[in-house]
Write a protein that holds these residues in place. Sequence first.
Motif, short mmCIF file in Angstrom:
data_model
loop_
_atom_site.label_atom_id
_atom_site.label_comp_id
_atom_site.label_asym_id
_atom_site.label_seq_id
_atom_site.Cartn_x
_atom_site.Cartn_y
_atom_site.Cartn_z
N GLY A 132 -9.18 -3.65 2.88
CA GLY A 132 -8.62 -2.51 2.17
C GLY A 132 -8.77 -1.18 2.89
N ARG A 133 -8.97 -1.20 4.21
CA ARG A 133 -9.24 0.05 4.93
C ARG A 133 -8.08 1.04 4.83
N HIS A 134 -6.84 0.55 4.92
CA HIS A 134 -5.70 1.47 4.87
C HIS A 134 -5.60 2.13 3.49
N LEU A 135 -5.88 1.37 2.45
CA LEU A 135 -5.85 1.93 1.10
C LEU A 135 -6.97 2.95 0.92
N ALA A 136 -8.16 2.63 1.39
CA ALA A 136 -9.29 3.56 1.26
C ALA A 136 -9.01 4.87 1.98
N LEU A 137 -8.51 4.80 3.21
CA LEU A 137 -8.20 6.02 3.95
C LEU A 137 -7.10 6.83 3.27
N LEU A 138 -6.12 6.13 2.70
CA LEU A 138 -5.04 6.82 2.01
C LEU A 138 -5.57 7.58 0.80
N ILE A 170 0.84 -1.20 0.00
CA ILE A 170 0.00 0.00 0.00
C ILE A 170 0.87 1.25 0.00
N GLY A 171 1.96 1.23 0.77
CA GLY A 171 2.85 2.38 0.83
C GLY A 171 3.45 2.72 -0.52
N ARG A 172 3.72 1.70 -1.31
CA ARG A 172 4.30 1.94 -2.64
C ARG A 172 3.33 2.65 -3.58
N LEU A 173 2.05 2.68 -3.22
CA LEU A 173 1.06 3.34 -4.06
C LEU A 173 0.92 4.82 -3.75
N THR A 174 1.53 5.29 -2.65
CA THR A 174 1.31 6.67 -2.20
C THR A 174 1.63 7.68 -3.29
N ASP A 175 2.80 7.58 -3.90
CA ASP A 175 3.19 8.55 -4.93
C ASP A 175 2.26 8.47 -6.13
N LYS A 176 1.84 7.27 -6.50
CA LYS A 176 0.95 7.12 -7.64
C LYS A 176 -0.42 7.72 -7.34
N VAL A 210 -8.66 4.54 -10.91
CA VAL A 210 -7.23 4.59 -11.23
C VAL A 210 -6.45 3.67 -10.30
N VAL A 211 -6.78 3.71 -9.01
CA VAL A 211 -6.04 2.93 -8.02
C VAL A 211 -6.28 1.44 -8.22
N ILE A 212 -7.52 1.04 -8.42
CA ILE A 212 -7.81 -0.38 -8.62
C ILE A 212 -7.12 -0.90 -9.88
N ALA A 213 -7.18 -0.10 -10.94
CA ALA A 213 -6.50 -0.52 -12.17
C ALA A 213 -5.01 -0.70 -11.94
#
Length: 405
Positions: A355-361, A111-117, A148-151
Motif C-alpha cells: 500500500g505504499r502508493h496509497l500511503a504516500l498519496l 488507487i488513482g480513483r481514490l484521489t478525489d475522495k 476514511v480511506v480504509i472504509a
Amino acid sequence: MSLDTIDVYDPDLYVTGVPHDQFAVLRAEAPVFRHADHELPDGFWAVTRHADVTHVSRNPEIFSSHRQTCFLNEQDPDRLAEQQLMMVNQDPPDHTRLRALLNRGFTPRTIGRLTDKIQRACDAIVDKALAAGTGDFVALCAAELPLVVIAELMGVPNTDRYKLFEWSNRMLAADDPELSPAPDEGLVAAMEAYAYANELGRAKRGCPVDDIVSKLVVPDEDGHELSELEFDLFFILLIVAGNETTRNAISGGMQALIDFPEQWERLRADPDRMARLAADEMVRWVSPVMGFRRTATRDVELSGQLIRENDKVVMYYTAANFDETVFENPHAFDIGRDPNPHVGFGGGGPHFCLGRHLALLEIEIMYRTLARRAAQVVPTAAPRRLRSNFINGVKEMQVRLVPAD
C-alpha cells in the motif's frame, strides 16, 4: 556510549523518542550486533545499516518471515500456525500467490480513483480542525484520514470506521498499559476484527459491488479468489498497516515540521511541488514500523558475523533510514530530499509495502491541504508517545491551528 550499554529493545526507551544515539553506535561499531532478549537466552541479531537491511529484505530464502513471523516478540506456540497464514508472515511461493491476488485491489487505476475522495476527505478534516482551533492533531487530522480511506477502500460503512481505529490500537499497543490494560487485549481485539471481516466478506460474496473486498472474495476470470480465512487475515492486516503507519507518518511529520519551522515555510511556499517529496521524507524520518523480524533458514555470514540457522534477526528500518553512508546529513529533516532511498516501506524484496502508493498519496494530499489552509500549527503541550519498540507512534499532540489569510 559502549556496546555493553546498548539496549534498543526496551519499549520504555521509545516513550521519549527513538534512541538514535544508540543506533548510531551500532551502525559505526557493530552493524550486525548480538543483542540481549528477555524471551530468548541467545538474544537476537540487530541489523542497522542500510545495505544489510536491504540484503536481508531481498533474500527471503535465507531470512524467513514464516518460521517465527515478522513480529519482534515471540509468538504463542498455540497461535503460531494461524499467524503464519497472514501474508506478512509468509515466504515465497505461498506469499507470491497471495500477493498476486491482493494486487488486484491496489492497482494504479484503483488507487488513482481514490484521489478525489482523499482530497474531499482532507478538505473536510482540515475545515473541522481549523474551526476547532485547538485540539489533538492526532485525533483531528492524522487518525481521521486513513480511517476514511480504509472504509472507502474496503466498502466498510463510514459509521463503522472508528471500530477499525479501536481494533488496530488495541492490537498493536500490547506494550502500552494505557491503550492495552489487559494482557489479552490485543487477542480480543483481533477476534472482534476477525468476526467483523467474516461478516463483511460474506456480504460481498452474496452481493458484490465495485470495491476492493468484492475484487478479492469473488473469483476473477481465472477462478482465483481469497479463501474466507485468507480474507479475514488480510482485513486484520490492512486495518493495522493502513491505519497505524499512515497515521503515525502524518503525526510524526507534523512534529518534524514543528521542530524544523523553515521546512514548514518551504512547504507553504510551494505545496504543489513539495508535498510529494515531503511525504517521502516524513516516512523516512518517522519510520512508522521501526523494525521487522526474520529467522535464518541456514548458517549465513552478514557483515562479518556468522548467523546460525534459526537465529532471530531484526531489521531496524529506523536505523537504516539514518545511515550516514546513504543519506547526506540524515538528522536534518529536509522535505526536498531527492533521491530518498529510504526503507520506510521495507527494503525491497517480496514484502515491499503493497500500500505504499496509497500511503504516500494520503500524506501528500493531507499536507498540501494543510499548507494551503493553515498559516501555523503551534504546539500547546509536549506530545505523548506510544510505549512500543515496534511502532513509532504519537498518542496525543495538542496544537493550535492558525488559519491562513
